[in-house]
Design an enzyme around this catalytic site. Sequence first.
Site, short mmCIF file in Angstrom:
data_model
loop_
_atom_site.label_atom_id
_atom_site.label_comp_id
_atom_site.label_asym_id
_atom_site.label_seq_id
_atom_site.Cartn_x
_atom_site.Cartn_y
_atom_site.Cartn_z
N GLU A 54 -4.01 1.44 -3.08
CA GLU A 54 -4.68 2.57 -3.43
C GLU A 54 -3.71 3.12 -4.58
O GLU A 54 -4.41 3.65 -5.67
CB GLU A 54 -4.73 3.61 -2.42
CG GLU A 54 -5.57 4.69 -2.60
CD GLU A 54 -5.03 6.07 -3.37
OE1 GLU A 54 -5.96 6.64 -4.01
OE2 GLU A 54 -3.74 6.02 -3.48
N ASP A 104 0.35 2.08 1.14
CA ASP A 104 1.13 2.00 0.12
C ASP A 104 1.41 3.28 -0.36
O ASP A 104 0.99 4.34 0.00
CB ASP A 104 0.43 1.17 -1.09
CG ASP A 104 -0.90 1.79 -1.79
OD1 ASP A 104 -1.41 2.37 -1.02
OD2 ASP A 104 -0.96 1.91 -2.94
#
Length: 479
Positions: A167, A100
């Site tokens: 994350e 991400d």
Amino acid sequence: MPAPTEFLTYIDAKADIFIKRLADAVAIPSISGDAKHRNDVFAMADWLNAQLRQLGVDTQLVDLGRHKMDGEDLPLPPAILGRIGSDSSKKTVLIYGHFDVQPANKSDGWDTDPFTLVVDEKTGRLIGRGSSDDKGPILGWLNVLQYHHESKLPLPVNLVFCFEGMEESGSEGLDDLVRRESKKGGCFEGVDCVCISDNYWLNTRTPALTYGLRGLSYYKVTISGPARDLHSGVFGRTVHEPMTDLISLLSTLVSPQGDILIKGVDDMVPRADEEEKAIYAGLDYSIADVEESAGASIALSADKVSVLMGRMREPSLSIHGIEGAFSGAGAKTVIPAKVSGKFSIRLVPPQTPEAIDPLVIDHLEKAFAKLGSKNKLSVENLHGGKPWVADHRHWNFEAAKKATKAVYKQDPDLTREGGSIPVTLTFAESLGVNVLLLPMGRGDDGAHSTNEKLDRSNFIEGSKLLGTYLYELADIAKN
Ligand code: BES
Ligand code: MN
Ligand code: MN
């Protein structure tokens, strides 16, 4: 056993193909913090999963359930668990990374479209969101895998992969997964060490190995009062204004010099002795480096050691934004009815979110009481993570030092980082093994910022570094 020369020449020969693959990855706007892009984080998981499978990795997508973000109930993107090799005579290395990225809009001030990787031939920069944080490093592992897959040369170690897509939004759901898989019979059973490539060199010239990260505690403080937004001509000097209260509160948190004004927070950290200060003095770093990567001459001090300690071994408090405030163009004469200040504190040992939270809440409540306002205060803790420090004399670091020397012909700086990767400590604790941070990018890559880049040479030499590290690991571990 050094890395085979064929591996190194292969990485050079395939550079353009690898850059093309990075462009494909950057093109998927896998922004975990934006509900609108949640499907893109899923698409990114599928893309990466397919890549890994093509390169011979046995993978599974693990459903992490659902979560609430900004009041919306959303499915969490899956984590990818993978394994290649199960030779009990070899070491097993766990690789972590996140697919991400942070949000990015051209209008934030990017020179080019953030999700189209631009190869700047003049500077060698690969510019795009996620190029350095953290798609470049993840793809570095794919590059290593591709050589071994195509040449049918077995890897020198067994690899276990754990890639996540949350994350940048606090790694929701991952701690439980890591704990579960670390148990007997789990995917992480038998892991000998962990390697995370999700940070950066200190400067633009010296490779680094990292043995510490700061933790984080993130807060949202909300002041509400009026039932709706009000006209400042009609209600100014007539009612308690939420924005005025909030600005007063925020101004009690941190001094312009960076000292944290919440009682007990700075005091929790032991002072550095001369021996520790010598470590920072020895790092290849200057005030010019920090000012170059910040893009302005604004360092808190002219003393390198004090600036480095501020980033690596002291806590810090940053104010990030105000939700609900008038923030558009023009000059609207509004009194916003409800505003939320967002700030976070970076933590260092022995601080933990659990120890810090009560001090913060108590401080805010007392400071608010002093304002004598009739508005309402509420404080929320959005997410947190503990700091992490590792033993850099471990063979895991030795292997990475040798690999760095082999690829970059230079000894690495040993650094602690100011940023946070909360799952790092979970790996260290639940597996009971050493964790190494092996960065690919440079200190001026601009992670989270506009025009994020990864230098072509860092992508290519960094891929060589990751592979070489595995060979050095196999070597050292045998002795
Ligand atoms: N790659 C960074 C962590 C990092 C930042 C390492 C700076 C070294 C220097 C990671 O992707 C990140 O941004 N982490 C967040 C974690 C937070 C959302 C819990 C951070 O540090 O803000
Ligand atoms: Mn990252
Ligand atoms: Mn990041």
